[in-house]
Design a protein around this motif. Structure first.
Motif, PDB file in Angstrom:
ATOM      1  N   ILE A 268       0.842  -1.195   0.000  1.00  0.00           N
ATOM      2  CA  ILE A 268       0.000   0.000   0.000  1.00  0.00           C
ATOM      3  C   ILE A 268       0.878   1.247   0.000  1.00  0.00           C
ATOM      4  CG2 ILE A 268      -1.726   1.336   1.278  1.00  0.00           C
ATOM      5  CD1 ILE A 268      -2.743  -1.320   2.453  1.00  0.00           C
ATOM      6  N   ASP A 269       0.649   2.115  -0.970  1.00  0.00           N
ATOM      7  CA  ASP A 269       1.262   3.443  -0.985  1.00  0.00           C
ATOM      8  C   ASP A 269       0.387   4.299  -0.067  1.00  0.00           C
ATOM      9  OD1 ASP A 269       1.808   6.155  -1.511  1.00  0.00           O
ATOM     10  OD2 ASP A 269       2.318   5.749  -3.609  1.00  0.00           O
ATOM     11  N   LEU A 270       0.814   4.475   1.173  1.00  0.00           N
ATOM     12  CA  LEU A 270      -0.039   5.069   2.202  1.00  0.00           C
ATOM     13  C   LEU A 270      -0.527   6.469   1.846  1.00  0.00           C
ATOM     14  CD1 LEU A 270       1.809   3.817   5.405  1.00  0.00           C
ATOM     15  CD2 LEU A 270      -0.232   2.863   4.317  1.00  0.00           C
ATOM     16  N   ASP A 271       0.355   7.336   1.397  1.00  0.00           N
ATOM     17  CA  ASP A 271      -0.068   8.700   1.074  1.00  0.00           C
ATOM     18  C   ASP A 271      -1.084   8.714  -0.066  1.00  0.00           C
ATOM     19  OD1 ASP A 271       1.498   9.904   3.083  1.00  0.00           O
ATOM     20  OD2 ASP A 271       3.267   9.875   1.779  1.00  0.00           O
TER      21      ASP A 271
ATOM     22  N   GLY B 297      -4.027   3.943  10.262  1.00  0.00           N
ATOM     23  CA  GLY B 297      -3.369   3.123  11.277  1.00  0.00           C
ATOM     24  C   GLY B 297      -1.978   2.707  10.837  1.00  0.00           C
ATOM     25  N   TYR B 298      -1.847   2.287   9.586  1.00  0.00           N
ATOM     26  CA  TYR B 298      -0.534   1.904   9.064  1.00  0.00           C
ATOM     27  C   TYR B 298       0.405   3.102   9.011  1.00  0.00           C
ATOM     28  CZ  TYR B 298      -2.623  -2.506   7.489  1.00  0.00           C
ATOM     29  OH  TYR B 298      -3.246  -3.726   7.419  1.00  0.00           O
ATOM     30  N   LYS B 299      -0.152   4.271   8.811  1.00  0.00           N
ATOM     31  CA  LYS B 299       0.644   5.494   8.748  1.00  0.00           C
ATOM     32  C   LYS B 299       1.070   5.944  10.154  1.00  0.00           C
ATOM     33  CE  LYS B 299       1.803   9.231   6.236  1.00  0.00           C
ATOM     34  NZ  LYS B 299       2.731   9.277   5.169  1.00  0.00           N
ATOM     35  N   GLY B 300       0.397   5.425  11.181  1.00  0.00           N
ATOM     36  CA  GLY B 300       0.742   5.772  12.560  1.00  0.00           C
ATOM     37  C   GLY B 300      -0.116   6.878  13.148  1.00  0.00           C
ATOM     38  N   ASP B 301      -1.135   7.332  12.431  1.00  0.00           N
ATOM     39  CA  ASP B 301      -2.031   8.376  12.929  1.00  0.00           C
ATOM     40  C   ASP B 301      -3.226   7.693  13.597  1.00  0.00           C
ATOM     41  OD1 ASP B 301      -3.810  10.470  13.394  1.00  0.00           O
ATOM     42  OD2 ASP B 301      -3.238  11.531  11.544  1.00  0.00           O
ATOM     43  N   MET B 302      -3.038   7.306  14.850  1.00  0.00           N
ATOM     44  CA  MET B 302      -4.042   6.504  15.539  1.00  0.00           C
ATOM     45  C   MET B 302      -5.338   7.263  15.811  1.00  0.00           C
ATOM     46  SD  MET B 302      -2.835   3.718  15.340  1.00  0.00           S
ATOM     47  CE  MET B 302      -1.282   3.014  14.943  1.00  0.00           C
ATOM     48  N   ALA B 303      -5.261   8.568  16.016  1.00  0.00           N
ATOM     49  CA  ALA B 303      -6.485   9.342  16.252  1.00  0.00           C
ATOM     50  C   ALA B 303      -7.378   9.304  15.012  1.00  0.00           C
ATOM     51  CB  ALA B 303      -6.151  10.776  16.639  1.00  0.00           C
ATOM     52  N   LYS B 304      -6.810   9.561  13.848  1.00  0.00           N
ATOM     53  CA  LYS B 304      -7.600   9.514  12.612  1.00  0.00           C
ATOM     54  C   LYS B 304      -8.013   8.088  12.285  1.00  0.00           C
ATOM     55  CE  LYS B 304      -5.911  13.710  10.421  1.00  0.00           C
ATOM     56  NZ  LYS B 304      -5.108  14.270   9.309  1.00  0.00           N
ATOM     57  N   ALA B 305      -7.127   7.134  12.569  1.00  0.00           N
ATOM     58  CA  ALA B 305      -7.467   5.735  12.330  1.00  0.00           C
ATOM     59  C   ALA B 305      -8.708   5.349  13.133  1.00  0.00           C
ATOM     60  CB  ALA B 305      -6.294   4.831  12.687  1.00  0.00           C
TER      61      ALA B 305
END
Length: 184
Positions: A70-73, A101-109
């Motif tokens: 997955i290309d996260l951006d 979540g994979y990007k590490g932004d748990m609040a948005k995840a």
């Protein structure tokens, strides 16, 4: 199947077979979980779906994409764009929560996972429960996790169907009032 596995398999079937929930929304661990009806959600694969579909999501509409592929951006941009067109689609919220979540932004995840779970999306219900138990230890809510993971099993999420009996028999939800069926 070996004889030593049969009793656990039998107990698992008894436990999962007893799960059922109403089709209407109800409160589960503080979340208003609705009933997911895929006939009321566009099933046409979007760019978001094609970029992020999860292997064990029985409601996925595109081929699965491994996390490392997955290309996260790009996926975040695609999912955000698709959600602008279909903001009530729980599947798209789940996909966006997955990549955040994979990007590490748990609040948005969690914001998007919660939206997906409240929309009744089966795998999202499991993931929210999983995070309640296995996520940040300071926020652990094992009984809330048990209720959500049990609900995910009842609505057919593969992870819930496997995880709920396994976690219950392993004692992760002891003290939560959930008693697995005993094999006779």
């Amino acid at each position: 199947m070996t004889q030593s596995r049969l009793p656990l398999f039998g107990r698992t079937l008894l436990l999962v077979a007893g799960l059922s929930f109403p089709a209407s929304a109800d409160i589960v661990a503080g979340y208003r979980i609705g009933a997911y009806d895929k006939t009321k959600v566009d099933q046409t694969p979007t760019a978001c779906d094609r970029a992020t579909a999860y292997t064990y999501d029985r409601d996925a509409v595109a081929r699965p994409v491994a996390r490392e592929d997955i290309d996260l951006d790009r996926a975040i941009a695609q999912c955000r764009a698709d959600l602008e067109k279909d903001s009530a689609n729980p599947r798209l919220h789940y996909q966006l929560g997955r990549v955040y979540g994979y990007k590490g932004d748990m609040a948005k995840a969690m914001e998007h996972r919660k939206s997906a779970a409240e929309g009744g999306y089966p795998i999202a219900i499991f993931v929210v429960g999983y995070v309640k138990h296995f996520g940040d230890p300071s926020l652990r809510d094992s009984c809330g996790a048990a209720a959500l993971i049990e609900r995910s099993a009842a609505v057919g999420a593969y992870a819930g169907l496997v995880g709920y009996p396994a976690y219950t028999f392993a004692g992760l939800f002891d003290g939560c009032g959930r008693k697995p069926a005993k094999a006779s």
